[in-house]
Design a protein around this motif. Sequence first.
Motif, short mmCIF file in Angstrom:
data_model
loop_
_atom_site.label_atom_id
_atom_site.label_comp_id
_atom_site.label_asym_id
_atom_site.label_seq_id
_atom_site.Cartn_x
_atom_site.Cartn_y
_atom_site.Cartn_z
N GLU A 1 -57.65 -29.22 -31.96
CA GLU A 1 -56.81 -30.05 -31.16
C GLU A 1 -57.62 -31.19 -30.35
O GLU A 1 -57.27 -32.56 -30.81
CB GLU A 1 -55.85 -29.52 -29.97
CG GLU A 1 -54.79 -28.73 -30.59
CD GLU A 1 -54.12 -27.62 -29.38
OE1 GLU A 1 -54.36 -27.80 -28.24
OE2 GLU A 1 -53.28 -26.73 -29.79
N ALA A 2 -58.81 -30.86 -29.91
CA ALA A 2 -59.47 -31.88 -29.39
C ALA A 2 -60.04 -32.86 -30.45
O ALA A 2 -59.82 -34.18 -30.21
CB ALA A 2 -60.85 -31.31 -28.79
N LYS A 3 -60.49 -32.43 -31.58
CA LYS A 3 -60.57 -33.19 -32.80
C LYS A 3 -59.71 -34.31 -33.04
O LYS A 3 -59.78 -35.42 -33.46
CB LYS A 3 -61.32 -32.46 -33.83
CG LYS A 3 -62.59 -31.85 -33.74
CD LYS A 3 -63.26 -31.18 -34.89
CE LYS A 3 -64.65 -30.61 -34.39
NZ LYS A 3 -65.19 -29.99 -35.81
N ARG A 4 -58.40 -33.69 -33.29
CA ARG A 4 -57.32 -34.44 -33.63
C ARG A 4 -57.33 -35.64 -32.47
O ARG A 4 -56.89 -36.85 -32.68
CB ARG A 4 -56.06 -33.68 -33.65
CG ARG A 4 -54.92 -34.59 -33.85
CD ARG A 4 -53.48 -33.79 -34.42
NE ARG A 4 -53.29 -32.83 -33.00
CZ ARG A 4 -52.28 -32.19 -32.91
NH1 ARG A 4 -51.67 -31.79 -34.12
NH2 ARG A 4 -52.27 -31.02 -32.01
N ALA B 1 -55.49 -43.47 -35.23
CA ALA B 1 -55.81 -42.78 -36.42
C ALA B 1 -55.64 -43.81 -37.42
O ALA B 1 -56.35 -43.67 -38.61
CB ALA B 1 -54.60 -41.74 -36.48
N GLU B 2 -54.93 -44.84 -37.44
CA GLU B 2 -54.61 -45.74 -38.54
C GLU B 2 -56.01 -46.39 -39.11
O GLU B 2 -55.92 -47.09 -40.13
CB GLU B 2 -53.67 -46.76 -38.43
CG GLU B 2 -53.89 -47.67 -37.49
CD GLU B 2 -53.81 -47.28 -35.94
OE1 GLU B 2 -54.32 -48.00 -35.28
OE2 GLU B 2 -53.19 -46.09 -35.47
N ALA B 3 -57.05 -46.44 -38.29
CA ALA B 3 -58.19 -47.20 -38.57
C ALA B 3 -59.31 -46.03 -38.59
O ALA B 3 -60.36 -46.53 -38.76
CB ALA B 3 -58.63 -47.83 -37.51
N ASP C 1 -61.34 -28.69 -38.37
CA ASP C 1 -61.09 -30.00 -38.58
C ASP C 1 -59.71 -30.47 -39.34
O ASP C 1 -59.58 -31.57 -39.53
CB ASP C 1 -62.36 -30.37 -39.60
CG ASP C 1 -63.71 -30.00 -39.17
OD1 ASP C 1 -63.97 -30.15 -37.94
OD2 ASP C 1 -64.65 -29.56 -39.67
N ALA C 2 -59.05 -29.38 -39.63
CA ALA C 2 -57.88 -29.57 -40.35
C ALA C 2 -57.23 -30.82 -39.63
O ALA C 2 -56.55 -31.52 -40.37
CB ALA C 2 -57.10 -28.32 -40.82
N LEU C 3 -56.67 -30.63 -38.58
CA LEU C 3 -55.85 -31.57 -37.84
C LEU C 3 -56.41 -32.89 -37.60
O LEU C 3 -55.56 -33.87 -37.85
CB LEU C 3 -55.51 -31.08 -36.47
CG LEU C 3 -54.72 -29.65 -36.29
CD1 LEU C 3 -54.51 -29.25 -34.77
CD2 LEU C 3 -53.37 -29.90 -36.75
N MET C 4 -57.62 -32.85 -37.60
CA MET C 4 -58.27 -34.21 -37.78
C MET C 4 -58.23 -35.12 -39.01
O MET C 4 -58.09 -36.20 -39.12
CB MET C 4 -59.50 -34.60 -37.00
CG MET C 4 -60.75 -34.18 -37.95
SD MET C 4 -62.19 -34.61 -37.13
CE MET C 4 -63.55 -34.05 -38.58
N LEU C 5 -58.48 -34.26 -40.05
CA LEU C 5 -58.12 -34.74 -41.54
C LEU C 5 -56.79 -35.13 -41.56
O LEU C 5 -56.69 -36.29 -42.45
CB LEU C 5 -58.72 -33.54 -42.45
CG LEU C 5 -60.34 -33.41 -42.54
CD1 LEU C 5 -60.50 -32.12 -43.30
CD2 LEU C 5 -61.14 -34.31 -42.53
N ALA C 6 -55.95 -34.31 -41.24
CA ALA C 6 -54.36 -34.78 -41.51
C ALA C 6 -54.20 -35.99 -40.48
O ALA C 6 -53.22 -36.79 -41.22
CB ALA C 6 -53.49 -33.53 -41.24
N GLU D 1 -57.56 -24.43 -45.27
CA GLU D 1 -56.80 -25.31 -44.44
C GLU D 1 -57.18 -26.70 -44.15
O GLU D 1 -56.42 -27.82 -44.31
CB GLU D 1 -56.65 -24.55 -42.93
CG GLU D 1 -55.56 -25.20 -41.95
CD GLU D 1 -55.47 -24.49 -40.73
OE1 GLU D 1 -55.08 -25.25 -39.76
OE2 GLU D 1 -55.71 -23.26 -40.86
N ALA D 2 -58.62 -26.87 -44.23
CA ALA D 2 -59.19 -28.19 -44.31
C ALA D 2 -58.90 -29.05 -45.60
O ALA D 2 -58.37 -30.04 -45.66
CB ALA D 2 -60.39 -28.15 -43.99
#
Length: 156
Positions: free
Chosen positions: A80-83, A91-93, A103-108, A125-126
Amino acid sequence: MIPLDIPGFGLLRLEHLVLDFNGTLALDGALLPGVAGALRSLAGSLDLHVVTADTHGGCARALAGLPVRLTVLPPGAEHEAKREAVRALGAEACVAVGNGRNDALMLAEAALGVAVVQGECASAEAVRAADLIAPDILAALGLLLRPARILAGLRR
């Protein structure tokens, strides 16, 4: 900034590169060969951020002198902290690169997510969360050094 208009995917205006450390930039805590040079090359186009739980405890030493902003996360809820780090940057940039389940949430969340599969493998998941899969970190960073490679992988 790296601007890229990808048919069927959209317009990217990438300003930030958010990277995991262990399993992505490093193997067993040691920076992988060629990574330092690639990061230096990208620093002219993107703001570089390393967001990590620092499993092996040596990321600050390994990244010393490189043009990156380092964030070491406290234990617990690293995914969650990475996201949230990606959201805080906009996020758009962001383009995010990682390999682990955390890392999956930040990748998404990032406008462009790249999973790398190398010595420490990649979580399913990543891989599912990523837009692109790279065989190693140098290939992933190479996408940003030569953005037409992103176009080739994502256009319809």
